[in-house]
Design a protein around this motif. Structure first.
Motif, PDB file in Angstrom:
ATOM      1  N   ALA A 296      16.325  55.650  41.581  1.00  0.00           N
ATOM      2  CA  ALA A 296      15.132  55.001  40.988  1.00  0.00           C
ATOM      3  C   ALA A 296      13.961  55.446  41.924  1.00  0.00           C
ATOM      4  O   ALA A 296      13.822  55.236  42.996  1.00  0.00           O
ATOM      5  CB  ALA A 296      15.019  53.366  41.122  1.00  0.00           C
ATOM      6  N   THR A 297      12.891  55.774  40.890  1.00  0.00           N
ATOM      7  CA  THR A 297      11.537  56.209  41.745  1.00  0.00           C
ATOM      8  C   THR A 297      10.474  55.228  41.334  1.00  0.00           C
ATOM      9  O   THR A 297      10.527  54.809  40.124  1.00  0.00           O
ATOM     10  CB  THR A 297      11.509  57.866  41.366  1.00  0.00           C
ATOM     11  N   SER A 298       9.339  55.161  42.252  1.00  0.00           N
ATOM     12  CA  SER A 298       8.331  54.390  41.837  1.00  0.00           C
ATOM     13  C   SER A 298       7.666  54.884  40.665  1.00  0.00           C
ATOM     14  O   SER A 298       7.646  56.097  40.467  1.00  0.00           O
ATOM     15  CB  SER A 298       7.444  54.322  42.978  1.00  0.00           C
ATOM     16  N   PRO A 299       7.076  54.119  39.637  1.00  0.00           N
ATOM     17  CA  PRO A 299       6.359  54.681  38.672  1.00  0.00           C
ATOM     18  C   PRO A 299       5.093  55.647  38.780  1.00  0.00           C
ATOM     19  O   PRO A 299       4.870  56.461  38.174  1.00  0.00           O
ATOM     20  CB  PRO A 299       5.898  53.481  37.773  1.00  0.00           C
ATOM     21  N   ALA A 300       4.709  55.676  40.226  1.00  0.00           N
ATOM     22  CA  ALA A 300       3.688  56.169  40.570  1.00  0.00           C
ATOM     23  C   ALA A 300       4.081  57.921  40.474  1.00  0.00           C
ATOM     24  O   ALA A 300       3.330  58.677  40.467  1.00  0.00           O
ATOM     25  CB  ALA A 300       3.257  55.928  42.060  1.00  0.00           C
ATOM     26  N   SER A 301       5.371  58.245  40.759  1.00  0.00           N
ATOM     27  CA  SER A 301       5.799  59.556  40.647  1.00  0.00           C
ATOM     28  C   SER A 301       5.513  60.321  38.912  1.00  0.00           C
ATOM     29  O   SER A 301       5.461  61.358  39.133  1.00  0.00           O
ATOM     30  CB  SER A 301       7.243  59.661  41.016  1.00  0.00           C
ATOM     31  N   GLY A 302       5.517  59.669  38.103  1.00  0.00           N
ATOM     32  CA  GLY A 302       5.530  59.787  36.766  1.00  0.00           C
ATOM     33  C   GLY A 302       6.755  60.567  36.401  1.00  0.00           C
ATOM     34  O   GLY A 302       6.627  61.029  35.235  1.00  0.00           O
ATOM     35  N   GLN A 303       7.894  60.204  37.024  1.00  0.00           N
ATOM     36  CA  GLN A 303       9.146  61.086  36.936  1.00  0.00           C
ATOM     37  C   GLN A 303      10.295  60.521  36.613  1.00  0.00           C
ATOM     38  O   GLN A 303      11.648  61.037  36.457  1.00  0.00           O
ATOM     39  CB  GLN A 303       9.254  62.105  37.993  1.00  0.00           C
ATOM     40  N   GLY A 304      10.274  59.329  36.144  1.00  0.00           N
ATOM     41  CA  GLY A 304      11.584  58.302  36.236  1.00  0.00           C
ATOM     42  C   GLY A 304      12.310  58.905  35.036  1.00  0.00           C
ATOM     43  O   GLY A 304      13.517  59.015  35.011  1.00  0.00           O
ATOM     44  N   ALA A 305      11.641  59.003  34.062  1.00  0.00           N
ATOM     45  CA  ALA A 305      12.368  59.147  32.622  1.00  0.00           C
ATOM     46  C   ALA A 305      12.793  60.730  32.563  1.00  0.00           C
ATOM     47  O   ALA A 305      13.774  61.174  32.196  1.00  0.00           O
ATOM     48  CB  ALA A 305      11.516  59.149  31.529  1.00  0.00           C
ATOM     49  N   SER A 306      12.007  61.658  33.127  1.00  0.00           N
ATOM     50  CA  SER A 306      12.287  63.073  33.311  1.00  0.00           C
ATOM     51  C   SER A 306      13.395  63.201  34.123  1.00  0.00           C
ATOM     52  O   SER A 306      14.300  64.247  33.828  1.00  0.00           O
ATOM     53  CB  SER A 306      11.061  63.835  33.600  1.00  0.00           C
ATOM     54  N   MET A 307      13.524  62.558  35.325  1.00  0.00           N
ATOM     55  CA  MET A 307      14.651  62.724  36.261  1.00  0.00           C
ATOM     56  C   MET A 307      15.948  62.315  35.621  1.00  0.00           C
ATOM     57  O   MET A 307      17.153  62.944  35.728  1.00  0.00           O
ATOM     58  CB  MET A 307      14.476  61.961  37.402  1.00  0.00           C
ATOM     59  N   ALA A 308      15.970  61.325  34.747  1.00  0.00           N
ATOM     60  CA  ALA A 308      17.069  60.828  34.062  1.00  0.00           C
ATOM     61  C   ALA A 308      17.487  61.774  32.980  1.00  0.00           C
ATOM     62  O   ALA A 308      18.734  61.970  32.891  1.00  0.00           O
ATOM     63  CB  ALA A 308      16.791  59.382  33.506  1.00  0.00           C
ATOM     64  N   ILE A 309      16.681  62.446  32.336  1.00  0.00           N
ATOM     65  CA  ILE A 309      16.959  63.274  31.332  1.00  0.00           C
ATOM     66  C   ILE A 309      17.592  64.543  31.881  1.00  0.00           C
ATOM     67  O   ILE A 309      18.861  65.130  31.474  1.00  0.00           O
ATOM     68  CB  ILE A 309      15.831  63.891  30.541  1.00  0.00           C
ATOM     69  N   GLU A 310      17.093  64.894  32.928  1.00  0.00           N
ATOM     70  CA  GLU A 310      17.628  66.036  33.836  1.00  0.00           C
ATOM     71  C   GLU A 310      18.885  65.873  34.090  1.00  0.00           C
ATOM     72  O   GLU A 310      20.056  66.688  33.981  1.00  0.00           O
ATOM     73  CB  GLU A 310      16.616  66.565  34.968  1.00  0.00           C
ATOM     74  N   ASP A 311      19.121  64.610  34.840  1.00  0.00           N
ATOM     75  CA  ASP A 311      20.459  64.231  35.348  1.00  0.00           C
ATOM     76  C   ASP A 311      21.397  64.371  34.265  1.00  0.00           C
ATOM     77  O   ASP A 311      22.732  64.953  34.574  1.00  0.00           O
ATOM     78  CB  ASP A 311      20.255  62.720  35.756  1.00  0.00           C
TER      79      ASP A 311
END
Length: 405
Positions: A296-311
């Motif tokens: 899990a990453t802080s929302p400040a990264s803007g990447q939570g959803a994108s990392m999940a999709i890549e995974d």
């Protein structure tokens, strides 16, 4: 056909079901909520690398038309002084840029697409326990039902039950010292181009907003909170308590924040911020965790959803090309761990800058224009490792290379 139990129907879960089906694996989704989650005030940015990963499994059309393009961010101080402007990621080859959309809309679109491709979606199924054997996994749910398959994928988020089952001693999520709250209003018309985020480092609170093409203002705030809230504390706060506190935090800032907050109708509800810097064990036997359950990453990264999709896409490729399930899981981890932990670390740094103290604020506002000018001047090259990451679906996973890692 190989079968999979996918626990969680947020972002990672439905994309995993879609990608697995494309890889020739049948998947069924099990979601704890009885139906679509009530997601008032919650939206996210799906950055270009996430959109590109959806294209790898032909799922991008499911989200086309949701939300609106948000290609850039403009940063300002609480006095209204411009600090700099950067893009939210280099456009894809066809000009597609990052999009901001309601979280509930994304969940619904991805679940519908997974179901359209043949994945059964079961709601009201809270995982209690799971056990693996040589030939599969058996899951048990809180309603007394069970399910069996060849493997189990935990996409059950920050408080993952699958993570606990795989490693009972796994480190807990880490509290990040800012809260989150947001909303929507049509009652104000702050001056900004549609789709450009206005990011304000206020004297006492970080505040961000963007104007949708129809004129609606989408906003979020990060009230600083050093001590972790007690269980139930934030849920007990009323809308008026939230509104009064937020207005007090932006008092004295020369920005539209107060006007936007006061003009927002409906309930205001906030939540605490957490991340997971490193999970030591991602998989055991025929069970694995991906998405927020693993990193899990802080929302400040803007990447939570994108990392999940890549995974989800990378895991499906590994299971397609590596016949032995534990070996496929190990290959997946070799491909993903370094990248996602780097994103988590970046998100933590960004969150810390939002909660800077009086001295830290001075240095931040002095240095930030230099940092932003450098980022803007290199045309996104410094962040290319995030936004230009591409997954080639048809390329076989290089098993010998993974074995050398």
């Amino acid at each position: 056909m190989t079968t999979a139990l996918v626990i969680g129907a947020g972002v990672a879960g439905p994309v995993a079901a879609i990608a697995l089906r494309k890889a020739g694996i049948a998947a069924a989704l099990y979601e704890a909520h009885p139906g679509a989650a009530d997601d008032v005030g919650a939206f996210l940015t799906l950055q270009t690398n996430g959109i590109d990963a959806l294209r790898a499994v032909d799922a991008h059309r499911a989200v086309t038309g949701l939300g609106f393009p948000t290609p850039s961010m403009r940063f300002l101080s609480g006095t209204g002084k411009p600090l700099g402007e950067v893009s939210t990621g280099a456009p894809l080859a066809d000009g597609t840029v990052s999009h901001t959309l309601r979280r509930a809309d994304l969940y619904r679109a991805l679940c519908d697409e997974a179901a359209r491709r043949g994945a059964a979606v079961h709601h009201g199924k809270r995982l209690v326990d799971a056990e693996s054997a040589a030939d599969g996994v058996r899951a048990r749910f809180a309603d007394g039902t069970t399910a069996e398959a060849d493997l189990l994928i935990g996409c059950d988020g920050l408080r993952s039950r699958v993570r606990e089952i795989i490693d009972p001693g796994a480190a807990p999520a880490r509290y990040v010292p800012v809260l989150n709250i947001g909303g929507y209003t049509r009652s104000v018309r702050p001056g900004a181009p549609p789709g450009e985020y206005q990011m304000i480092f206020g004297k006492r609170m970080f505040f961000g907003w963007a104007v949708a093409p129809d004129g609606e203002v989408w906003w979020f705030a990060n009230p600083p909170r050093r001590a972790e809230p007690a269980p139930g504390e934030l849920a007990a706060m009323t809308t008026e308590q939230w509104r009064s506190w937020l207005v007090d935090l932006v008092a004295g800032d020369r920005t539209p924040a107060r006007e936007i907050i006061e003009a927002t109708p409906g309930d205001l509800r906030g939540w605490a911020t957490y991340d997971i810097p490193a999970v030591r064990t991602w998989h055991r036997d025929r069970m694995i965790i991906i998405g927020d359950a693993a990193h899990a990453t802080s929302p400040a990264s803007g990447q939570g959803a994108s990392m999940a999709i890549e995974d989800a896409v990378v895991l499906a490729r590994c299971l397609r090309d590596i016949a032995d399930v534990p070996a496929a899981f190990a290959g997946y981890e070799a491909l993903r761990r370094s990248r996602v932990e780097r994103v988590v670390a970046q998100g933590a740094r960004a969150s810390s800058s939002k909660a800077a103290g009086p001295v830290g604020r001075v240095f931040r506002d002095l240095l930030l224009p230099l940092v932003l000018r450098r980022a803007a001047g290199d045309n996104g090259a410094s962040l290319a490792w995030i936004h230009r990451h591409h997954i080639e679906w048809d390329a076989p996973v290089d098993v010998p290379a993974l074995a050398r890692r």
